[in-house]
Design an enzyme around this catalytic site. Structure first.
Site, short mmCIF file in Angstrom:
data_model
loop_
_atom_site.label_atom_id
_atom_site.label_comp_id
_atom_site.label_asym_id
_atom_site.label_seq_id
_atom_site.Cartn_x
_atom_site.Cartn_y
_atom_site.Cartn_z
N HIS A 180 0.82 -1.23 0.00
CA HIS A 180 0.00 0.00 0.00
C HIS A 180 0.85 1.27 0.00
CE1 HIS A 180 -3.65 -2.25 0.39
NE2 HIS A 180 -3.35 -2.73 1.58
N ASP B 48 -4.28 -12.75 3.63
CA ASP B 48 -5.55 -12.32 4.22
C ASP B 48 -6.74 -12.71 3.34
OD1 ASP B 48 -4.52 -10.53 2.39
OD2 ASP B 48 -4.60 -8.78 3.72
N ASP C 179 -2.53 -10.86 -2.48
CA ASP C 179 -3.11 -10.38 -1.22
C ASP C 179 -4.61 -10.07 -1.43
OD1 ASP C 179 -1.98 -8.90 1.53
OD2 ASP C 179 -3.77 -7.92 0.73
N HIS D 151 -6.09 -7.47 -0.63
CA HIS D 151 -6.25 -6.06 -0.96
C HIS D 151 -5.48 -5.68 -2.22
CE1 HIS D 151 -6.76 -6.39 3.49
NE2 HIS D 151 -7.82 -5.62 3.22
ZN LIG Z 1 -4.03 -7.25 2.60
#
Ligand SMILES: [Zn+2]
Length: 297
Positions: free
Chosen positions: A87, A206, A123, A125
């Site tokens: 991120h 995740d 991931d 995200h």
């Molecule tokens: Zn993540």
């Protein structure tokens, strides 16, 4: 497995500055220096304390050690590092990430060897930070839940010779077989297009069912199939040069089991396992994959 662990090292300012602006690096130093308790980094949702700069430096350096070891041995490596990185954009940290470990490793590879690097991000995200710094020989492919944090990654795009490929998945969940089938197909198509000289995998777990932050509903056993597909792609495209770099994953048991699967799958070249059935991919996702094919046609 830890018998074969390599020591990490600190990433230098120069190595970090291949991905992040000098101004952001100074901001991190200024805000973390002399802290006597936790606070939020001013650029985003990252809790930091006095140790955070040193830890983030070591994490980024660990990712560099991993890609260099993969280059030397032609075998997959795993950088077991935190904080995560995907991120972190060039000029701001967010989403628990200070420095973009995977991108820093990719740029370190390019600085030493030249060539092209593909970052593969499974991931839960979207790696907005990695997408932010893609280009100039760094390509990026991601699956991620949508809608979900950080809200980016809905558009397919290309950057000339480099590729950015986003395949949003329904946040309500996807069957394990469908998740694996998406990645088998994506790796085949994107690797053929990009022809990378090395692969860095943003390995976030995740996506596993029950994760307290993510949870795509995918079974914990999916990591073995993911590693087989990624390692196979790395063997075919770039002499087995692939470094996995830990991103998210917040259920400790699932994280442990997933990392173990990735490392064990890297011990031996994958035997020919049955490919996952593309019929298990939800229709909406199959349509997105068809658009990816159009993009590359
Ligand atoms: Zn993540």
């Amino acid at each position: 497995m830890l018998d074969r662990a390599l020591p990490a090292r600190d990433a230098s300012d120069e190595e970090i500055a291949r991905v992040h602006t000098p101004r952001y690096l100074e901001l991190v130093k200024r805000e973390i220096g002399g802290l006597d308790g936790p606070r939020y980094l001013s650029t985003g949702d990252v809790v930091v304390d006095a140790s955070s700069l040193a830890v983030a430096r070591r994490a980024a350096g660990g990712a560099i050690v991993a890609i260099e070891a993969a280059v030397e041995t032609g075998e997959a490596t795993f950088a077991l590092v935190r904080p995560p990185g995907h991120h972190a954009e060039s000029r701001r940290g967010m989403g628990f990430c200070l420095f973009n470990n995977a991108a820093i490793a990719a740029r370190a590879y390019q600085a030493r060897h030249g060539g092209r690097v593909l970052v593969v991000d499974f991931d839960y995200h979207h790696g907005n930070g990695t997408q932010d710094v893609a280009g100039e020989g760094l390509s990026y492919v991601s699956t991620h839940a949508s809608p979900a944090y950080p809200g980016t990654g809905s558009e397919l795009a290309t950057l000339g010779r480099d590729a950015i490929v986003n395949v949003p998945l329904p946040a309500s969940g996807i069957a394990t077989e469908g998740f694996v089938a998406v990645w088998e197909r994506l790796l085949r198509d994107v690797v053929a297009y990009v022809r990378p000289d090395a692969i860095v995998a943003s390995a976030g777990f995740d996506y596993v069912a029950g994760d307290p932050v993510g949870d795509l509903g995918v079974d914990v056993g999916a990591a073995t199939a993911l590693a087989r597909a990624i390692n196979e792609a790395a063997f075919d495209a770039c002499g087995g040069r692939v470094a996995y770099v830990l991103e998210g994953g917040y259920d400790i048991d699932a994280l442990t089991a997933s990392v173990e699967q990735i490392v064990r799958a890297s011990d031996a070249r994958a035997s020919a396992e049955r490919a996952a059935d593309e019929a298990a991919i939800p229709r909406v996702v199959r349509e997105r994959l068809a658009r990816v094919d159009d993009l590359f046609a």
